[in-house]
Write a protein that holds these residues in place. Structure first.
Motif, PDB file in Angstrom:
ATOM      1  N   LEU A  74       6.237  -2.864  -4.371  1.00 23.66           N
ATOM      2  CA  LEU A  74       6.203  -2.746  -5.606  1.00 23.66           C
ATOM      3  C   LEU A  74       6.738  -1.915  -6.356  1.00 23.66           C
ATOM      4  N   ARG A  75       7.003  -0.794  -5.174  1.00 23.97           N
ATOM      5  CA  ARG A  75       7.723   1.397  -5.556  1.00 23.97           C
ATOM      6  C   ARG A  75       9.326   1.202  -5.706  1.00 23.97           C
ATOM      7  N   LYS A  76       8.983   0.591  -4.583  1.00 17.54           N
ATOM      8  CA  LYS A  76      10.093   0.691  -4.234  1.00 17.54           C
ATOM      9  C   LYS A  76      11.830  -0.263  -4.741  1.00 17.54           C
ATOM     10  N   GLN A  77      11.110  -1.320  -3.955  1.00 18.78           N
ATOM     11  CA  GLN A  77      11.651  -2.502  -3.898  1.00 18.78           C
ATOM     12  C   GLN A  77      11.889  -3.259  -5.618  1.00 18.78           C
ATOM     13  N   LEU A  78      10.140  -3.279  -6.632  1.00 20.27           N
ATOM     14  CA  LEU A  78      10.871  -3.842  -7.803  1.00 20.27           C
ATOM     15  C   LEU A  78      10.923  -2.637  -8.696  1.00 20.27           C
ATOM     16  N   ARG A  79      10.984  -1.111  -8.074  1.00 18.10           N
ATOM     17  CA  ARG A  79      10.718  -0.410  -8.675  1.00 18.10           C
ATOM     18  C   ARG A  79      10.096   0.158 -10.092  1.00 18.10           C
ATOM     19  N   LEU A 131       6.558 -10.753   5.973  1.00 22.24           N
ATOM     20  CA  LEU A 131       6.608  -9.111   6.223  1.00 22.24           C
ATOM     21  C   LEU A 131       7.710  -8.276   7.023  1.00 22.24           C
ATOM     22  N   GLU A 132       7.656  -8.934   7.942  1.00 24.08           N
ATOM     23  CA  GLU A 132       9.361  -8.249   9.056  1.00 24.08           C
ATOM     24  C   GLU A 132      10.487  -8.545   8.568  1.00 24.08           C
ATOM     25  N   ASP A 192      -0.324  -9.980   0.538  1.00 29.13           N
ATOM     26  CA  ASP A 192       0.483 -11.419  -0.135  1.00 29.13           C
ATOM     27  C   ASP A 192       0.704 -11.201  -1.945  1.00 29.13           C
ATOM     28  N   ALA A 193       0.194 -10.558  -2.623  1.00 32.03           N
ATOM     29  CA  ALA A 193       0.931 -10.546  -3.712  1.00 32.03           C
ATOM     30  C   ALA A 193       1.793  -9.815  -3.435  1.00 32.03           C
ATOM     31  N   ALA A 194       2.211  -8.772  -3.544  1.00 30.16           N
ATOM     32  CA  ALA A 194       2.794  -7.598  -3.679  1.00 30.16           C
ATOM     33  C   ALA A 194       4.456  -8.090  -2.907  1.00 30.16           C
ATOM     34  N   MET A 195       3.964  -9.250  -1.465  1.00 30.49           N
ATOM     35  CA  MET A 195       5.235 -10.359  -1.368  1.00 30.49           C
ATOM     36  C   MET A 195       5.566 -10.827  -1.681  1.00 30.49           C
ATOM     37  N   ASP A 196       4.804 -11.589  -2.880  1.00 29.52           N
ATOM     38  CA  ASP A 196       5.241 -12.925  -3.965  1.00 29.52           C
ATOM     39  C   ASP A 196       6.073 -12.411  -4.685  1.00 29.52           C
ATOM     40  N   SER A 205      -0.723   1.443   6.391  1.00 29.01           N
ATOM     41  CA  SER A 205      -2.020  -0.349   5.878  1.00 29.01           C
ATOM     42  C   SER A 205      -1.106  -0.918   4.967  1.00 29.01           C
ATOM     43  N   PHE A 206      -2.057  -1.644   5.124  1.00 29.19           N
ATOM     44  CA  PHE A 206      -1.409  -2.811   3.512  1.00 29.19           C
ATOM     45  C   PHE A 206      -1.135  -2.430   2.547  1.00 29.19           C
ATOM     46  N   LEU A 207      -2.683  -1.480   2.248  1.00 28.22           N
ATOM     47  CA  LEU A 207      -2.812  -0.721   0.900  1.00 28.22           C
ATOM     48  C   LEU A 207      -1.611  -0.127   0.269  1.00 28.22           C
ATOM     49  N   LEU A 208      -1.033   0.747   1.620  1.00 34.00           N
ATOM     50  CA  LEU A 208      -0.122   1.818   1.388  1.00 34.00           C
ATOM     51  C   LEU A 208       1.471   0.962   1.450  1.00 34.00           C
ATOM     52  N   THR A 209       1.393   0.417   2.133  1.00 38.06           N
ATOM     53  CA  THR A 209       2.316  -1.187   2.245  1.00 38.06           C
ATOM     54  C   THR A 209       2.896  -2.238   0.831  1.00 38.06           C
ATOM     55  N   SER A 210       1.894  -2.564   0.681  1.00 38.03           N
ATOM     56  CA  SER A 210       2.045  -3.041  -1.279  1.00 38.03           C
ATOM     57  C   SER A 210       2.472  -2.086  -2.228  1.00 38.03           C
ATOM     58  N   PHE A 211       1.599  -0.701  -2.052  1.00 39.20           N
ATOM     59  CA  PHE A 211       2.113  -0.469  -3.092  1.00 39.20           C
ATOM     60  C   PHE A 211       3.731   0.290  -2.909  1.00 39.20           C
TER      61      PHE A 211
END
Length: 310
Positions: A151-156, A127-128, A208-212, A142-148
């Motif tokens: 995906l939105r900013k880094q994978l677009r 994460l860091e 975890d899934a978002a980081m993957d 929150s992990f909920l917001l971080t996950s989204f």
């Protein structure tokens, strides 16, 4: 409360018996199936003694570059007798005000806790590293917001996308005055309660899934859509982006997700007893996952035709 409400919605459908005999669908029903299939979206048909149920496997955020034909799905929708779309929350003004004044519970970790209080050393290191690469601070978020956001900013993944299948079908059905049924209607109050009551640990699997997905790189966005278009269903299901989106609320919620899957099976069972053609747009992950809607329908003896899903 949520479980009781959803269970009551599906009691009638539980009485629907699996089909023992199958007749050949009428020519006009065959024509609708062929037209829908020409759209290029993966779909399955359930042939019944009285008609046909078409199950369109939907993935969200299809890139505009994906070669599929929504116009064909619109055409099939106009000829269908009825349409079933996904569950939707019924939000009141009070629900909106509650979110406005209490939304911090969804965006920040509770009290003064930080990510390190919930993650193991390996998760925190990942994460860091991702936060540093994007010059973000995820320590209190929150992990909920971080996950989204990842995906939105880094994978677009949701940039330059075409209309989703459910939007295509909904618009066409409304214009053609085809009856629309929702798999379920959720009270906004119950939806908000469910989100507010979930502890931070409930969203770690999604993180975890978002980081993957982010670590796999942006190429997985096009790859997922290409496999969807080519009906390579297991490949779509194993795509890191699809896996991350599959961890989204409400499908990953242990209680609500399970109830919604059961309701989908029951709605399709109900439709199988109706005369004519029913077109249903169902999340692909809910259809094709192990123990999902297709597996449950198959176990109940329904005659399913379509691409392999496992």
């Amino acid at each position: 409360m949520m479980k009781k409400m959803l269970t009551s919605l599906s009691l009638a459908a539980l009485l629907a018996a699996p089909l023992a005999a199958q007749d050949t669908p009428a020519p006009e029903e065959n024509a609708i199936v062929v037209t829908a299939q020409r759209s290029g979206a993966p779909m399955w048909t359930v042939t019944t003694a009285s008609g046909t149920v078409i199950l369109v496997g939907e993935i969200r955020a299809i890139p505009k570059t994906t070669p599929w034909e929504p116009a064909r799905l619109e055409e099939a929708t106009r000829e269908a007798d009825r349409v079933i779309l996904g569950a939707r929350p019924k939000v009141s003004p009070g629900d909106i005000f509650r979110l406005m004044f209490s939304g911090g519970k969804l965006t920040k970790l509770p009290d003064k806790t930080v990510a390190a209080d919930y993650l193991d050393a390996a998760q925190l290191q990942r994460l860091e590293a991702l936060a540093a690469a994007q010059k973000e601070d995820y320590s209190r978020q929150s992990f909920l917001l971080t996950s989204f956001e990842m995906l939105r900013k880094q994978l677009r993944f949701n940039r330059d996308t075409a209309r989703d299948a459910s939007d295509v079908v909904k618009d066409a059905a409304e214009k053609a005055d085809v009856a629309i049924t929702r798999a379920a209607t959720l009270r906004g109050e119950d939806v908000i309660d469910n989100l507010f009551e979930a502890p931070p640990t409930a969203h770690i699997a999604r993180l975890d899934a978002a980081m993957d997905a982010v670590e796999a790189g942006p190429g997985i966005v096009e790859e997922r859509a290409t496999n969807w278009r080519r009906f390579k269903i297991p490949a779509v299901m194993n795509n890191p982006l699809e896996a991350a989106l599959g961890q989204c609320w409400p499908w990953a919620d242990e209680t609500l997700g399970s109830e919604l899957r059961t309701i989908w099976v029951d709605r399709i069972a109900e439709a199988s007893a109706a005369t004519g053609t029913t077109l249903a747009v169902v999340p692909l992950r809910v259809l094709a996952e192990s123990g999902g809607v297709l597996d449950q329908l198959d176990a109940r003896g329904f005659d399913i035709a379509g691409p392999p899903w496992k």
